[in-house]
Design an enzyme around this catalytic site. Sequence first.
Site, short mmCIF file in Angstrom:
data_model
loop_
_atom_site.label_atom_id
_atom_site.label_comp_id
_atom_site.label_asym_id
_atom_site.label_seq_id
_atom_site.Cartn_x
_atom_site.Cartn_y
_atom_site.Cartn_z
N GLY A 25 1.26 -0.98 8.49
CA GLY A 25 0.54 -1.90 9.36
C GLY A 25 0.59 -1.42 10.78
N ASN A 64 5.37 -9.69 3.52
CA ASN A 64 4.42 -8.67 3.07
C ASN A 64 3.86 -9.12 1.73
OD1 ASN A 64 4.87 -5.48 1.43
ND2 ASN A 64 3.03 -6.24 2.40
N GLY A 65 2.55 -9.20 1.65
CA GLY A 65 1.93 -9.64 0.41
C GLY A 65 0.80 -10.59 0.70
N CYS A 73 1.20 -4.72 5.72
CA CYS A 73 2.45 -5.14 6.34
C CYS A 73 3.71 -4.51 5.74
CB CYS A 73 2.61 -6.63 6.37
SG CYS A 73 1.19 -7.44 7.13
N TYR A 107 -0.64 5.89 -3.19
CA TYR A 107 -1.12 6.01 -1.82
C TYR A 107 -0.28 5.30 -0.76
CZ TYR A 107 -4.25 5.28 2.18
OH TYR A 107 -4.78 5.22 3.44
#
Length: 492
Positions: A45, A121-122, A19, A265
């Site tokens: 996402g 996000n998480g 996300c 990444y």
Amino acid sequence: MMPNADPLLHDDDKPHEECGVFGVWNTTDASALTALGLHALQHRGQEAAGIVSLDEKGIFHAHKGLGLVGENFGDAKVMAGLPGRASIGHNRYATTGETALRNVQPLYADFEFGGFAVAHNGNLTNAFVLKRALVRRGCLFQSTTDSEVFVHLIAISLYTTVLDRLIDALKQVQGAYSLVALHNGALIGARDPLGVRPLVLGRLPAKMGGGYVLASETCALDIVGADFQRDIEPGEIVVIDDTGLHSTKPFGKVASRFCIFEYIYFARPDSVTEGTPVYATRKSIGAELARESHVEADVVVPVPDSGVPAAMGYASEAGIPFELGIIRNHYVGRTFIEPTDQIRNLGVKLKHSANRPILAGKRVILVDDSIVRGTTSRKIVEMVRQAGATEVHMRISSPPTTHSCYYGIDTPERSQLMAAQHDVAEMARIIGVDSLAFISLDGLYRALGKEGRDPKKPAYCDACFTGEYAIPLTDWQANEEKQLSLLQPAAQ
Ligand code: SF4
């Protein structure tokens, strides 16, 4: 954790970011900017996207849908239905077969203080425990996402102001989160006390209203023409309203543990994260890798796209030509390929092709950023050999991924992680390379400008390489199987 989604859409041999978030306050076309910001964050996402806007009368508007940002917000009618000078948005990477619309964020709820929308996000690591307690108190959950826990904790808080209620909620959750929220009077941004997931602050130029922007990465600021101001600090909550930006740090000071995999990444290479340019860092990691584990070869070839900057750094340090010996097809989509098992097995050939004239008769160093299951690596090595490479040496710009991530990145469970099951020599044999080497943990820290990893006080979260989880894994520690079956680790 959970199995990955369709491997035709997502590289089955990579961890997946779960996300991206974006928010803007005080500008015309707030929703259009949010759609642009989400587009820049698409790599975080790809399965669903949502935007909530707040209009001049204090009315909220929402549109959410499965699929890419462009598929959901490319229609003028949809955008016309999202009026207002403030907006938040979310890109979701879902890990379950069912990407239910009810799980797509931002989540919205009506409270006694008015409407409230939140995007996250998480991953919360005590969401199940909290959810169980909330359900016993009568809370009715409408989604399976852990972000809904925030909503219910805010709803039952005895504090009066929205900010105090949010702080009350955040003090009860454990895990990694960067969130943006919108209520009638303000845009809010928050990061967890360790700052595991990123969140940056930008500002639009005066001609666009001068409003503030919150985003997972700086690449989303760039696309809307906002100037980068700073990172939201670990444990910081910012409230942005018509009087300006107000910051509070209610959690006390703890040493931050930003996700080191963002540098390797996840983050887009043109982003600057925690003051560090991602592209340059990846080149430095490649150079460090060359210093640690160089081997004689004719050509350095990246596994595209994510292996490119590290391969450039490697080639430059080693003094070996860098060549695009593997070409990636960016147009592998969901629409024309039936996902039969046979086609799935062809996945790597759909995405990657050998550039035969570059590889034939050469000793090749292949550079990639990580090995998760090892399935893609094996197929790529086979493809490179079939193209005529005489030797194939693989160099990986991360340490071996030996543990799963519980902080918002989709990784397979340990039994599926190749490095958790095999030593490097065995991995090399299975993948089919002449040699295999990973950057060391200290080398990775050196590439990030540290002297090495201080085991007493690591500067980053590196749990997927070390198994040292800095945030308690409460939901997994007790009654693991039951909990996992009741509450899947959220895909945020
Ligand atoms: Fe990042 Fe790995 Fe930590 Fe997850 S466990 S937050 S992927 S460093």
